[in-house]
Design a protein around this motif. Structure first.
Motif, PDB file in Angstrom:
ATOM      1  N   VAL A   1      51.283  37.911  76.580  1.00 24.75           N
ATOM      2  CA  VAL A   1      51.371  38.795  77.750  1.00 24.75           C
ATOM      3  C   VAL A   1      51.805  40.197  77.329  1.00 24.75           C
ATOM      4  O   VAL A   1      51.254  41.206  77.785  1.00 24.75           O
ATOM      5  CB  VAL A   1      52.355  38.210  78.781  1.00 24.75           C
ATOM      6  N   PHE A   2      52.787  40.257  76.432  1.00 21.38           N
ATOM      7  CA  PHE A   2      53.317  41.543  75.968  1.00 21.38           C
ATOM      8  C   PHE A   2      52.208  42.381  75.327  1.00 21.38           C
ATOM      9  O   PHE A   2      51.972  43.527  75.718  1.00 21.38           O
ATOM     10  CB  PHE A   2      54.442  41.275  74.962  1.00 21.38           C
ATOM     11  N   PHE A   3      51.518  41.803  74.345  1.00 22.10           N
ATOM     12  CA  PHE A   3      50.559  42.598  73.589  1.00 22.10           C
ATOM     13  C   PHE A   3      49.228  42.785  74.309  1.00 22.10           C
ATOM     14  O   PHE A   3      48.573  43.820  74.128  1.00 22.10           O
ATOM     15  CB  PHE A   3      50.357  42.009  72.196  1.00 22.10           C
ATOM     16  N   LEU A   4      48.824  41.825  75.146  1.00 26.00           N
ATOM     17  CA  LEU A   4      47.601  42.036  75.910  1.00 26.00           C
ATOM     18  C   LEU A   4      47.796  43.180  76.897  1.00 26.00           C
ATOM     19  O   LEU A   4      46.935  44.054  77.035  1.00 26.00           O
ATOM     20  CB  LEU A   4      47.198  40.762  76.655  1.00 26.00           C
ATOM     21  N   THR A   5      48.923  43.196  77.571  1.00 22.33           N
ATOM     22  CA  THR A   5      49.222  44.289  78.496  1.00 22.33           C
ATOM     23  C   THR A   5      49.264  45.620  77.754  1.00 22.33           C
ATOM     24  O   THR A   5      48.698  46.626  78.209  1.00 22.33           O
ATOM     25  CB  THR A   5      50.561  44.033  79.210  1.00 22.33           C
ATOM     26  N   GLN A   6      49.917  45.622  76.595  1.00 21.92           N
ATOM     27  CA  GLN A   6      50.008  46.841  75.796  1.00 21.92           C
ATOM     28  C   GLN A   6      48.624  47.379  75.434  1.00 21.92           C
ATOM     29  O   GLN A   6      48.338  48.565  75.575  1.00 21.92           O
ATOM     30  CB  GLN A   6      50.805  46.548  74.527  1.00 21.92           C
ATOM     31  N   LYS A   7      47.739  46.475  74.982  1.00 16.51           N
ATOM     32  CA  LYS A   7      46.423  46.906  74.525  1.00 16.51           C
ATOM     33  C   LYS A   7      45.501  47.299  75.681  1.00 16.51           C
ATOM     34  O   LYS A   7      44.546  48.059  75.485  1.00 16.51           O
ATOM     35  CB  LYS A   7      45.790  45.806  73.669  1.00 16.51           C
ATOM     36  N   LEU A   8      45.784  46.799  76.879  1.00 11.38           N
ATOM     37  CA  LEU A   8      44.948  47.135  78.030  1.00 11.38           C
ATOM     38  C   LEU A   8      45.412  48.388  78.767  1.00 11.38           C
ATOM     39  O   LEU A   8      44.704  48.883  79.650  1.00 11.38           O
ATOM     40  CB  LEU A   8      44.917  45.959  79.011  1.00 11.38           C
ATOM     41  N   LEU A   9      46.570  48.915  78.416  1.00 13.68           N
ATOM     42  CA  LEU A   9      47.127  50.045  79.161  1.00 13.68           C
ATOM     43  C   LEU A   9      46.175  51.229  79.243  1.00 13.68           C
ATOM     44  O   LEU A   9      46.102  51.902  80.273  1.00 13.68           O
ATOM     45  CB  LEU A   9      48.454  50.499  78.534  1.00 13.68           C
ATOM     46  N   ALA A  10      45.434  51.474  78.167  1.00 14.15           N
ATOM     47  CA  ALA A  10      44.522  52.627  78.160  1.00 14.15           C
ATOM     48  C   ALA A  10      43.371  52.461  79.139  1.00 14.15           C
ATOM     49  O   ALA A  10      42.723  53.444  79.522  1.00 14.15           O
ATOM     50  CB  ALA A  10      43.976  52.849  76.753  1.00 14.15           C
ATOM     51  N   LEU A  11      43.126  51.209  79.568  1.00 15.71           N
ATOM     52  CA  LEU A  11      42.020  50.948  80.496  1.00 15.71           C
ATOM     53  C   LEU A  11      42.484  50.797  81.941  1.00 15.71           C
ATOM     54  O   LEU A  11      41.662  50.608  82.832  1.00 15.71           O
ATOM     55  CB  LEU A  11      41.260  49.685  80.074  1.00 15.71           C
ATOM     56  N   ILE A  12      43.790  50.858  82.185  1.00 14.14           N
ATOM     57  CA  ILE A  12      44.317  50.731  83.543  1.00 14.14           C
ATOM     58  C   ILE A  12      44.433  52.119  84.174  1.00 14.14           C
ATOM     59  O   ILE A  12      44.999  53.040  83.571  1.00 14.14           O
ATOM     60  CB  ILE A  12      45.690  50.035  83.551  1.00 14.14           C
ATOM     61  N   ASN A  13      43.908  52.258  85.366  1.00 11.72           N
ATOM     62  CA  ASN A  13      44.005  53.528  86.067  1.00 11.72           C
ATOM     63  C   ASN A  13      45.452  53.893  86.369  1.00 11.72           C
ATOM     64  O   ASN A  13      46.268  53.022  86.692  1.00 11.72           O
ATOM     65  CB  ASN A  13      43.236  53.466  87.393  1.00 11.72           C
ATOM     66  N   ASP A  14      45.775  55.175  86.281  1.00 15.53           N
ATOM     67  CA  ASP A  14      47.058  55.649  86.798  1.00 15.53           C
ATOM     68  C   ASP A  14      47.119  55.289  88.283  1.00 15.53           C
ATOM     69  O   ASP A  14      46.118  55.396  88.999  1.00 15.53           O
ATOM     70  CB  ASP A  14      47.182  57.156  86.623  1.00 15.53           C
ATOM     71  N   GLY A  15      48.291  54.871  88.730  1.00 15.61           N
ATOM     72  CA  GLY A  15      48.420  54.419  90.105  1.00 15.61           C
ATOM     73  C   GLY A  15      48.013  52.968  90.287  1.00 15.61           C
ATOM     74  O   GLY A  15      47.951  52.476  91.414  1.00 15.61           O
ATOM     75  N   GLY A  16      47.736  52.283  89.188  1.00 13.95           N
ATOM     76  CA  GLY A  16      47.359  50.874  89.262  1.00 13.95           C
ATOM     77  C   GLY A  16      48.544  49.950  89.447  1.00 13.95           C
ATOM     78  O   GLY A  16      49.668  50.408  89.672  1.00 13.95           O
ATOM     79  N   ARG A  17      48.284  48.651  89.328  1.00 13.96           N
ATOM     80  CA  ARG A  17      49.347  47.682  89.554  1.00 13.96           C
ATOM     81  C   ARG A  17      49.216  46.525  88.575  1.00 13.96           C
ATOM     82  O   ARG A  17      48.105  46.117  88.213  1.00 13.96           O
ATOM     83  CB  ARG A  17      49.311  47.149  90.995  1.00 13.96           C
ATOM     84  N   ILE A  18      50.367  46.000  88.150  1.00 14.04           N
ATOM     85  CA  ILE A  18      50.413  44.847  87.263  1.00 14.04           C
ATOM     86  C   ILE A  18      51.253  43.766  87.932  1.00 14.04           C
ATOM     87  O   ILE A  18      52.334  44.047  88.458  1.00 14.04           O
ATOM     88  CB  ILE A  18      51.024  45.210  85.901  1.00 14.04           C
ATOM     89  N   VAL A  19      50.742  42.548  87.930  1.00 13.54           N
ATOM     90  CA  VAL A  19      51.504  41.400  88.433  1.00 13.54           C
ATOM     91  C   VAL A  19      51.669  40.387  87.311  1.00 13.54           C
ATOM     92  O   VAL A  19      50.688  39.964  86.687  1.00 13.54           O
ATOM     93  CB  VAL A  19      50.798  40.738  89.637  1.00 13.54           C
ATOM     94  N   MET A  20      52.907  40.023  87.053  1.00 14.73           N
ATOM     95  CA  MET A  20      53.236  38.960  86.112  1.00 14.73           C
ATOM     96  C   MET A  20      53.456  37.675  86.905  1.00 14.73           C
ATOM     97  O   MET A  20      54.061  37.706  87.987  1.00 14.73           O
ATOM     98  CB  MET A  20      54.517  39.292  85.344  1.00 14.73           C
TER      99      MET A  20
END
Length: 259
Positions: A129-148
């Motif tokens: 979860v830690f590294f997948l989220t890290q690597k996907l950050l560049a593809l997430i729009n500003d103003g987006g949302r993450i749910v764990m």
């Protein structure tokens, strides 16, 4: 004469790990009903993933299924490239919502849990979860949302769940830190902690064992065990603009289990 350009709202896109079954499947379909496209991941069962894609298409939503072992960090760079390709198919360069749902169950006493079991849980439930989220950050729009996705087991203590619950506890801490660090990008990060839900998780224990189901119902204020339809719509709602000011929270969705 000036042309009349009608403003359109860009389609929202979610990435849901473990979206071929259980709560992930329900989340993808709940988002589809709200007009949100999704990229879902599956580990090995492509047939089940294809069923979710087909069901989403019935309500007019586009869903793309990608294979991913969320416990294998070495594959993440290639996966991110696959996500970029899927986004291109959806007419976008980035997505809006990340739901870190994929997981495995584990039941063993603390004194007999092995290093191999603990490492397996760590790889899927925290490191992945830690590294997948890290690597996907560049593809997430500003103003987006993450749910764990966490678990009611971080609040309650059931023998045999120490290892699993500890990993979920780490995710809840990570949620608060991400909310702080991603704040400048206006990305809200929250944890959803389901109670006992009747799915195929843990071998279908809650769904298929009548006594376990009754035991849960007896200690739940609303008088029954949870079902996937109690969770997917809640996550879809949390991702919507209606909940834009909810951030850094652990939200338990258990019907009032053991309160």
């Amino acid at each position: 004469m000036t042309a009349d350009h009608t403003a359109t709202t860009p389609q929202k896109i979610a990435l849901v790990t473990g979206g071929s079954r259980g709560l992930g499947r329900n989340t993808v379909l709940s988002l589809a009903e709200r007009g949100v496209a999704s990229i879902l991941t599956y580990r090995s069962n492509r047939a089940e993933a294809d069923k979710v894609v087909a069901e989403a298409e019935k309500v007019g939503a586009k869903v793309i299924a990608l294979q991913l072992d969320t416990g294998n960090v070495a594959t993440f760079d290639a996966f991110v490239q696959s996500v970029s390709g899927a986004l291109e198919q959806l007419g976008s360069e980035r997505f809006d919502y990340l739901v870190n749902n994929a997981g495995t169950s584990h039941h063993n006493a603390f004194e007999t849990t092995t290093e191999e079991e603990l490492d397996g849980l760590y790889n899927v439930h925290f490191k992945g979860v830690f590294f997948l989220t890290q690597k996907l950050l560049a593809l997430i729009n500003d103003g987006g949302r993450i749910v764990m996705i966490s678990s009611g087991l971080t609040r309650l203590s059931f023998p045999g769940s120490a290892s699993y619950a500890s990993m979920k506890g780490a995710i809840e801490v990570l949620t608060r830190y991400l909310a702080k660090e991603l704040g400048p990008r206006r990305i809200a990060v929250n944890t959803v902690a389901p109670g006992a839900i009747a799915t195929d998780f843990s071998g279908g224990m809650v769904r298929d064992n009548a006594q376990v189901n009754k035991n849960i119902a007896d200690v739940t204020a609303l008088g029954r065990a949870g079902v996937p339809d109690d969770i997917g719509p809640m996550i879809a709602s949390l991702l919507s603009g209606d909940n834009r000011w909810v951030n850094a929270q652990r939200i338990e969705v258990s019907g009032g289990m053991m309160i």
